[in-house]
Design a protein around this motif. Structure first.
Motif, mmCIF file in Angstrom:
data_model
loop_
_atom_site.group_PDB
_atom_site.id
_atom_site.type_symbol
_atom_site.label_atom_id
_atom_site.label_comp_id
_atom_site.label_asym_id
_atom_site.label_seq_id
_atom_site.Cartn_x
_atom_site.Cartn_y
_atom_site.Cartn_z
ATOM 1 N N GLY A 299 25.851 -14.624 17.595
ATOM 2 C CA GLY A 299 24.222 -14.272 18.027
ATOM 3 C C GLY A 299 24.208 -13.006 18.957
ATOM 4 N N LEU A 300 25.196 -12.297 19.383
ATOM 5 C CA LEU A 300 25.157 -11.314 20.451
ATOM 6 C C LEU A 300 25.173 -10.071 19.688
ATOM 7 N N ALA A 301 24.663 -8.952 20.165
ATOM 8 C CA ALA A 301 24.856 -7.864 19.674
ATOM 9 C C ALA A 301 26.208 -6.924 19.887
ATOM 10 N N LEU A 302 27.224 -7.294 19.150
ATOM 11 C CA LEU A 302 28.644 -6.862 19.627
ATOM 12 C C LEU A 302 29.333 -6.422 18.524
ATOM 13 N N ASP A 303 30.109 -5.497 18.796
ATOM 14 C CA ASP A 303 31.206 -4.908 17.741
ATOM 15 C C ASP A 303 32.172 -5.638 17.972
ATOM 16 N N LEU A 304 32.566 -6.504 17.028
ATOM 17 C CA LEU A 304 33.874 -7.538 17.162
ATOM 18 C C LEU A 304 34.937 -7.314 16.369
ATOM 19 N N GLU A 305 36.297 -7.080 17.041
ATOM 20 C CA GLU A 305 37.389 -6.986 16.276
ATOM 21 C C GLU A 305 38.449 -7.886 16.820
ATOM 22 N N VAL A 306 39.454 -8.005 16.036
ATOM 23 C CA VAL A 306 40.540 -9.213 16.252
ATOM 24 C C VAL A 306 41.824 -8.455 16.256
ATOM 25 N N ALA A 307 42.859 -9.339 16.934
ATOM 26 C CA ALA A 307 44.255 -8.902 17.058
ATOM 27 C C ALA A 307 44.862 -10.250 16.823
ATOM 28 N N SER A 308 46.249 -10.125 16.366
ATOM 29 C CA SER A 308 46.908 -11.400 15.860
ATOM 30 C C SER A 308 47.778 -11.692 17.025
ATOM 31 N N ASN A 309 48.190 -10.921 18.131
ATOM 32 C CA ASN A 309 49.082 -11.280 19.211
ATOM 33 C C ASN A 309 48.800 -10.101 20.345
ATOM 34 N N VAL B 298 42.382 -19.506 13.145
ATOM 35 C CA VAL B 298 41.151 -20.419 12.981
ATOM 36 C C VAL B 298 40.509 -20.195 14.367
ATOM 37 N N MET B 299 41.221 -19.893 15.580
ATOM 38 C CA MET B 299 40.560 -19.788 16.988
ATOM 39 C C MET B 299 40.039 -18.633 16.961
ATOM 40 N N ARG B 300 40.527 -17.485 16.485
ATOM 41 C CA ARG B 300 39.898 -16.259 16.062
ATOM 42 C C ARG B 300 38.486 -16.296 15.762
ATOM 43 N N ASP B 301 38.269 -17.110 14.449
ATOM 44 C CA ASP B 301 37.235 -17.307 13.931
ATOM 45 C C ASP B 301 36.419 -18.013 14.559
ATOM 46 N N ILE B 302 36.508 -18.873 15.364
ATOM 47 C CA ILE B 302 35.901 -19.952 16.117
ATOM 48 C C ILE B 302 35.081 -18.961 17.296
ATOM 49 N N VAL B 303 36.118 -18.004 18.028
ATOM 50 C CA VAL B 303 35.339 -17.158 19.070
ATOM 51 C C VAL B 303 34.304 -16.346 18.287
ATOM 52 N N ARG B 304 34.617 -15.755 17.306
ATOM 53 C CA ARG B 304 33.744 -15.003 16.555
ATOM 54 C C ARG B 304 32.647 -15.879 16.126
ATOM 55 N N ALA B 305 32.657 -16.912 15.895
ATOM 56 C CA ALA B 305 31.457 -17.661 15.543
ATOM 57 C C ALA B 305 30.573 -17.778 16.819
ATOM 58 N N HIS B 306 31.215 -18.237 18.007
ATOM 59 C CA HIS B 306 30.518 -18.215 19.021
ATOM 60 C C HIS B 306 29.794 -17.257 19.617
ATOM 61 N N LEU B 307 30.165 -16.007 19.193
ATOM 62 C CA LEU B 307 29.546 -14.647 19.648
ATOM 63 C C LEU B 307 28.722 -14.138 18.653
ATOM 64 N N VAL C 212 34.086 -5.659 21.592
ATOM 65 C CA VAL C 212 34.861 -6.949 22.024
ATOM 66 C C VAL C 212 36.222 -6.933 21.202
ATOM 67 N N LEU C 213 37.383 -7.124 21.510
ATOM 68 C CA LEU C 213 38.743 -7.336 20.810
ATOM 69 C C LEU C 213 39.028 -8.757 21.256
ATOM 70 N N ILE C 214 39.010 -9.552 19.978
ATOM 71 C CA ILE C 214 39.539 -10.983 20.339
ATOM 72 C C ILE C 214 40.915 -11.118 19.960
ATOM 73 N N VAL C 215 41.901 -11.733 20.597
ATOM 74 C CA VAL C 215 43.199 -11.935 20.743
ATOM 75 C C VAL C 215 43.615 -13.343 20.676
ATOM 76 N N ASP C 216 44.277 -13.784 19.372
ATOM 77 C CA ASP C 216 44.726 -14.934 19.335
ATOM 78 C C ASP C 216 45.595 -14.960 18.242
ATOM 79 N N ASP C 217 46.856 -15.622 18.122
ATOM 80 C CA ASP C 217 47.830 -15.912 17.133
ATOM 81 C C ASP C 217 47.320 -16.998 16.022
ATOM 82 N N SER C 218 46.344 -17.692 16.358
ATOM 83 C CA SER C 218 45.562 -18.449 15.236
ATOM 84 C C SER C 218 44.305 -17.971 14.853
#
Length: 488
Positions: free
Chosen positions: A23-33, A12-21, A4-10
């Motif tokens: 508990g799931l067995a996911l490979d999480l990555e983030v992008a800033s825009n 804070v919001m990237r971290d919040i979405v990561r926290a919500h997920l 899963v790729l989480i995309v947000d320029d904030s």
């Protein structure tokens, strides 16, 4: 494992979405825009199964990103979930574009997001029933205000009540009143003045976390060692963050809006019950044998939300090594409280923590804290630098320049330590330490107040060990005392 790729320029919001997920067995990555997301998808060795993107981002909004993702991927394109605070957007219209698979308004309902992700990715875990966003009611954030001055209570209430998504459910004149309201009203946020007569902010925070754990945020406009000591002691007792008391008159002005936005973001962070008799321990998770590691000759530490308490808990554990190496610390702190933080850490740890100054000798026994608004770096192997460079990822000081400078001047002797914090500050600097042959220790996410920074370091594969606070200190001591690695 689904990617899963989480995309947000904030951050804070990237971290919040990561926290919500989490508990799931996911490979999480983030992008800033959007551009960053497309680059990561194009260069990734494995395809992403899902993209979760914010709508409002500079240069390319989330809908445009979704269009490019879908058109490029065709039938193999990942699913896309769009998140937005724009009340004009409707899920029906977005789904009709063919680019969006689901839509969530902000603030995001964590359980609903987790359930929808589980459904989209066909995860074999129980999930809550999903309510279509068109029928979903935005949750109202319940807030309690505790301040011993009528002016302070009135001002905060006026700012918060200007937003229909925030409900001030009670106001208290003292700490005991805040505790009573926490038990009776079950708020999501308590704004607590640190300096109150009777039950002060520290004692009130401890009782709240024991009786009705919730997110305590300290409000302060007082500087100096005594008020600051109260504030940092409150974070040690379990307070989530510190904000400046509003001094503006317009409840719709930009500063008021920024305060309300921060309250909304903090309300989405999972509540963490802080330890009562010392930090809790988790099982050590080391990335390799200690004998294969280099001797540490310098330590850099980066922390943000929850950091003062974490640093205070960790430093005594490495006291045995503090006279053998220099220790440099970056902690994001409220303006005007940096010197007081250094004094408080020195008092509670009984170690010589000092606020860094430009040109200070970088030698064994030095424990230097970055001043607010300036980057802390190793200017040379023998000298500390305090510089006014541009913010890095909206942070100054930032952990990235610190870690990069340690990698540059100390090579494989550099040891980077990532503690609790929101976002991903310092992670790029850890990459430099690893490239130089140095080592990285990371606080275990389950022992963090906010796990964004440690989680980002772990997801990038930079952590040599993932440890709880009471394990980090002894681990650092072992690495400082490790035999020098043979160069032959």
């Amino acid at each position: 494992m689904a990617r899963v790729l989480i995309v947000d320029d904030s951050v804070v919001m990237r971290d919040i979405v990561r926290a919500h997920l989490a508990g799931l067995a996911l490979d999480l990555e983030v992008a800033s825009n959007g551009e960053d997301a497309l680059t990561r998808m194009a260069t990734s060795s494995q395809p992403f199964d899902l993209v979760i993107t914010d709508y409002a981002m500079p240069n390319m909004n989330g809908l445009e990103l979704a269009r490019r993702v879908k058109e490029k991927g065709g039938t193999l394109a990942p699913k896309v979930i769009l998140i937005s605070a724009n009340k004009e957007l409707r899920e029906r219209d977005l789904l009709a574009t063919g680019y969006i698979d689901a839509f969530f308004p902000k603030p995001v309902d964590g359980s609903q997001l987790s359930a929808r992700v589980s459904t989209i990715l066909s995860l074999t875990i129980p999930s809550a029933p999903v309510v279509p966003s068109s029928r979903r009611v935005r949750p109202v954030i319940r807030v309690v205000i505790a301040d011993d001055t009528e002016v302070g209570r009135t001002l905060l209430a006026r700012v918060l009540k200007a937003d229909p998504e925030i409900d001030v459910v009670g106001m208290a004149r003292d700490g005991q009143g805040a505790v009573d309201l926490a038990v009776r009203e079950n708020p999501q946020i308590i704004l607590l003045d640190a300096m109150m007569p009777g039950l002060d902010g520290v004692a009130a925070t401890r009782r709240i976390m024991a009786l009705a754990p919730t997110r305590v945020v300290i409000v302060s406009d007082q500087q100096g060692s005594r008020p600051a000591a109260q504030i940092f002691a409150a974070t040690e007792a379990g307070a989530l963050d510190v904000i400046a008391r509003p001094s503006w008159g317009d409840p719709m002005g930009p500063q008021a809006v920024a305060l309300r936005d921060k309250i909304k973001m903090l309300a989405e962070i999972p509540v963490v019950r802080r330890w009562a008799d010392g930090p809790r321990s988790v099982r050590s998770r080391r990335g390799g044998s200690l004998r294969a590691q280099n001797r540490a000759t310098v330590v850099g530490i980066c922390a943000s939300t929850g950091g003062p308490a974490a640093i205070a808990a960790m430093l005594p554990g490495l006291a045995a090594a503090s006279s053998l190496i220099p220790i440099l610390i970056v902690q994001h702190v409220l303006a005007g409280f940096d010197e007081a933080l250094a004094e408080w850490l020195a008092e509670v740890t009984q170690l010589p923590v000092r606020l860094a100054t430009h040109g200070m000798p970088l030698r064994a026994g030095v424990i230097a804290l970055a001043p607010e608004g300036k980057h802390l770096v190793a200017q040379s192997p023998l000298t500390i630098g305090v510089i006014e460079g541009p913010p890095v990822g909206n942070h100054r000081p930032s952990g990235t320049p610190l870690f990069e400078s340690l990698a540059r001047h100390f090579g494989d002797g550099a040891l980077g330590v990532m503690l609790t914090g929101m976002g991903n500050d310092g992670v790029e600097g850890l990459r430099a330490i690893k490239a130089a042959g140095g080592s990285v220790l990371v606080q275990s996410p389950d022992s963090c107040v906010v796990s964004g920074m440690p989680g980002a370091a772990i997801s990038r594969g930079y952590a040599d060990a993932v440890l709880s606070l009471d394990e980090l200190g002894p681990e650092i001591v072992e690495r400082v005392r490790a035999p020098a690695r043979s160069r032959h």
